[in-house]
Write a protein that holds these residues in place. Structure first.
Motif, short mmCIF file in Angstrom:
data_model
loop_
_atom_site.label_atom_id
_atom_site.label_comp_id
_atom_site.label_asym_id
_atom_site.label_seq_id
_atom_site.Cartn_x
_atom_site.Cartn_y
_atom_site.Cartn_z
N THR A 1 0.82 -1.21 0.00
CA THR A 1 0.00 0.00 0.00
C THR A 1 0.86 1.26 0.00
O THR A 1 0.57 2.22 -0.73
CB THR A 1 -0.93 0.00 1.22
OG1 THR A 1 -1.73 -1.19 1.21
CG2 THR A 1 -1.84 1.22 1.23
N GLN A 2 1.90 1.25 0.82
CA GLN A 2 2.80 2.41 0.86
C GLN A 2 3.42 2.64 -0.51
O GLN A 2 3.52 3.78 -0.98
CB GLN A 2 3.88 2.18 1.92
CG GLN A 2 4.78 3.38 2.15
CD GLN A 2 4.05 4.55 2.80
OE1 GLN A 2 3.06 4.35 3.49
NE2 GLN A 2 4.55 5.76 2.58
N MET A 3 3.84 1.56 -1.14
CA MET A 3 4.44 1.66 -2.48
C MET A 3 3.44 2.21 -3.49
O MET A 3 3.75 3.11 -4.27
CB MET A 3 4.92 0.27 -2.91
CG MET A 3 5.40 0.16 -4.34
SD MET A 3 5.83 -1.56 -4.73
CE MET A 3 6.16 -1.42 -6.49
N LEU A 4 2.22 1.68 -3.48
CA LEU A 4 1.20 2.12 -4.43
C LEU A 4 0.88 3.59 -4.26
O LEU A 4 0.81 4.35 -5.24
CB LEU A 4 -0.06 1.27 -4.26
CG LEU A 4 -1.28 1.69 -5.10
CD1 LEU A 4 -0.97 1.64 -6.59
CD2 LEU A 4 -2.48 0.80 -4.77
N ASN A 5 0.65 4.02 -3.02
CA ASN A 5 0.33 5.43 -2.79
C ASN A 5 1.47 6.34 -3.22
O ASN A 5 1.25 7.41 -3.79
CB ASN A 5 0.00 5.66 -1.32
CG ASN A 5 -1.47 5.45 -1.01
OD1 ASN A 5 -2.30 5.41 -1.91
ND2 ASN A 5 -1.79 5.31 0.25
N GLU A 6 2.70 5.92 -2.94
CA GLU A 6 3.84 6.75 -3.34
C GLU A 6 3.92 6.86 -4.86
O GLU A 6 4.23 7.93 -5.41
CB GLU A 6 5.13 6.17 -2.78
CG GLU A 6 6.31 7.11 -2.79
CD GLU A 6 6.22 8.20 -1.75
OE1 GLU A 6 6.83 9.28 -1.94
OE2 GLU A 6 5.55 7.99 -0.72
N VAL A 7 3.64 5.76 -5.56
CA VAL A 7 3.62 5.78 -7.02
C VAL A 7 2.56 6.76 -7.52
O VAL A 7 2.82 7.57 -8.43
CB VAL A 7 3.35 4.37 -7.59
CG1 VAL A 7 3.02 4.43 -9.08
CG2 VAL A 7 4.55 3.46 -7.36
N VAL A 8 1.38 6.70 -6.94
CA VAL A 8 0.28 7.57 -7.36
C VAL A 8 0.60 9.04 -7.09
O VAL A 8 0.42 9.90 -7.96
CB VAL A 8 -1.02 7.16 -6.64
CG1 VAL A 8 -2.10 8.22 -6.82
CG2 VAL A 8 -1.51 5.81 -7.17
#
Length: 416
Positions: free
Chosen positions: A171-178
Motif C-alpha cells: 500500500t505504501q508503495m502504491l500510494n507513493e507511485v500515485v
C-alpha cells in the motif's frame, strides 16, 4: 495558474453537485489559490497575502474566512484528504484487487488531467503535512491513516500478522507511485494519459523480472559519499533525516545544531545558508546511488544484478535511522529559487535506473516494459521505505528488503 473563469467553475459545485452559497464559493476559490501556492512553494512559501493577490483581493478578504495561515493550511489538507477518501471509496467498489488498483489509477489520472486543464482543484502535496506540528498534524495524519487503510483493503483482508505486514508495504508503495505521478505526468500530453496509466498498471501488476529466481541482490558496501566523523558530514546526515521526517519547513539550522550539540557558527563555517545545505543533501543522495552502481560494476555484476543490488542497498539505507537517502519528493517543498537542481537530480536518478533496465532487457532478465515508468516505480518504492521503518523493524531487515524487491520484480499482487 487557474484562470478566474475556471476557478469560478471549479469552486461552483459541492461534492454532490448542487450550487453552493456565495460564502462557500468564495471559500472554495481561496482553497483553489492556496492549494496551488502550497504545491508550488511549500508551506513556508505560501502567505495569506499571496493567496489574496492570486484572487485580486485584499488580505482582509482572505482572513475573513481563515484568520491565520495555519487555519488555511489545515483546511487545504483536510479538503484534499476528503477528496482522496472519496476516490478510495469509489475505487474500492470494484470486484477484485486488480480491478480496484486499476480503478484507483484511473481516477487519479482523470483528476490530474482535469487539474492540469484548470478544470478542478489539484490535490495538495500531502508530504508537506510533515512540516506541521501538534494537534493539527496529529488530526491530519489520523485522516490519512484512514485513507491508507482504505487503499490497503484493495488487496483483501489483512487477516494475519504476516499478511498485514506485506499489504502495508504494498500500500505504501502504491500510494507513493500515485502521488509521485502528479510530478512526472506533467511531461506528458493529457491525450497520452490513458496509455501511460495502462503501462504503469501492467508494471505494478506483473513486475519487471522475467525470471524471479534471478532476483538475488549482491551485498554492496555502504558507498558513503561523505566521511562519518566531521561536523560537515554530521550536518548532512541530520538534515537528510529531518527533511524526510518533518520536511523543509521543520528542518531548521537551530534544530540541526541542537540535535548535534553544535553551534550555529559551526554550520556557517561549512555552508552559507540552509538552502545550500539542502541542495548538498540532494547532491549527496544522488552520488551515493551512483557510488553503489560503480561498486556493482567493479564487482563484475551484470546490469540486472547491479539494478536489484542498488535497489536493495538503497532500501537498507531507508530502513536505517542513521543516514537515509533524501526522498526525491522532498524538492516539492523547496522555494522556487532552489527547486531546479533537486529536480534535475531526480531526473538523473530516473535515467540511472532506466539505463540499467534497458541493459537488463537486453540480457533477458527484465521484461520489455516502459523503462521510465518502471524507474518511477523503483524511485517511489525507495522513497516509501523511509515512511515504513517501523514496519521493517518488525521483521528481519533482509526479509523486509526482499519483500519490497518482490513487489518491484514480481508485482504488487504476487505473494512474497
Amino acid at each position: 495558474m487557474m484562470t478566474d473563469a475556471k476557478a469560478d467553475s471549479a469552486a461552483l459545485e459541492g461534492p454532490s453537485g448542487p450550487p453552493l452559497s456565495r460564502f462557500e464559493r468564495q471559500r472554495g476559490k481561496i482553497l483553489d489559490a492556496a492549494t496551488m501556492l502550497l504545491n508550488q512553494r511549500g508551506i513556508a512559501g505560501m502567505t495569506l497575502q499571496e493567496v489574496a493577490e492570486q484572487l485580486g483581493l485584499k488580505t482582509t478578504a482572505v482572513t475573513y474566512y481563515f484568520r491565520y495561515k495555519e487555519q488555511l493550511v489545515r483546511a487545504v489538507f483536510e479538503d484534499s484528504l476528503q477528496r482522496l477518501k472519496e476516490m478510495v471509496e469509489q475505487a474500492g467498489k470494484a470486484d477484485t484487487p486488480r480491478a480496484r488498483v486499476d480503478q484507483y489509477l484511473r481516477i487519479h489520472f482523470d483528476h490530474y488531467a482535469a487539474a492540469m486543464q484548470g478544470k478542478t482543484r489539484p490535490l495538495a502535496i500531502l508530504s508537506e503535512m510533515r512540516a506541521l506540528e501538534g494537534e493539527a498534524r496529529a488530526a491530519l495524519m489520523q485522516q490519512y491513516q484512514a485513507v491508507f487503510r482504505g487503499v490497503r483493503a484493495f488487496f483483501g483482508p489483512a487477516d494475519t500478522a504476516a499478511r498485514k505486514l506485506r499489504l502495508t508495504a504494498r500500500t505504501q508503495m502504491l500510494n507513493e507511485v500515485v502521488f509521485w505521478s502528479a510530478i512526472w505526468l506533467k511531461q506528458y500530453d493529457v491525450g497520452d494519459f490513458d496509455t501511460v496509466r495502462r503501462q504503469l498498471f501492467d508494471i505494478l501488476d506483473g513486475g519487471i523480472a522475467t525470471r524471479p529466481s534471478r532476483a538475488l541482490p549482491a551485498a554492496l558496501g555502504t558507498g558513503e559519499a561523505v566521511a562519518a566523523g566531521d561536523s560537515y558530514s554530521q550536518f548532512l546526515r541530520t538534515a537528510t533525516r529531518l527533511m524526510n521526517e518533518v520536511g523543509y519547513r521543520g528542518t531548521s539550522i537551530d534544530r540541526i545544531a541542537a540535535e548535534l550539540n553544535l553551534t550555529k557558527g559551526s554550520f556557517y563555517h561549512h555552508l552559507p545558508t540552509k538552502d545550500e545545505l539542502i541542495l548538498q543533501c540532494f547532491r549527496n543522495s544522488y552520488q551515493r546511488l551512483r557510488d553503489l552502481r560503480e561498486q556493482a560494476r567493479k564487482a563484475g555484476l551484470d546490469a540486472w544484478e547491479t539494478l536489484i543490488s542498488v535497489i536493495a542497498q538503497a532500501m537498507k539505507y531507508q530502513f536505517g535511522e542513521d543516514y537515509p537517502l533524501l526522498r526525491t519528493t522532498a524538492f516539492q517543498a523547496l522555494p522556487d529559487s532552489v527547486r531546479q537542481i533537486p529536480y534535475e537530480h531526480a531526473q538523473r536518478t530516473t535515467l540511472l535506473f532506466s539505463g540499467l533496465l534497458v541493459d537488463s532487457v537486453r540480457e533477458g532478465a527484465a521484461k520489455n516494459v516502459n523503462p521510465l515508468l518502471a524507474s518511477h516505480i523503483i524511485m517511489s518504492t525507495i522513497n516509501s521505505a523511509s515512511d515504513i521503518r517501523s514496519w521493517a523493524a518488525k521483521q528481519d531487515r533482509d526479509d523486509a528488503v526482499a519483500d519490497c524487491l518482490s513487489a518491484i520484480t514480481r508485482g504488487i499482487f504476487h505473494p512474497a
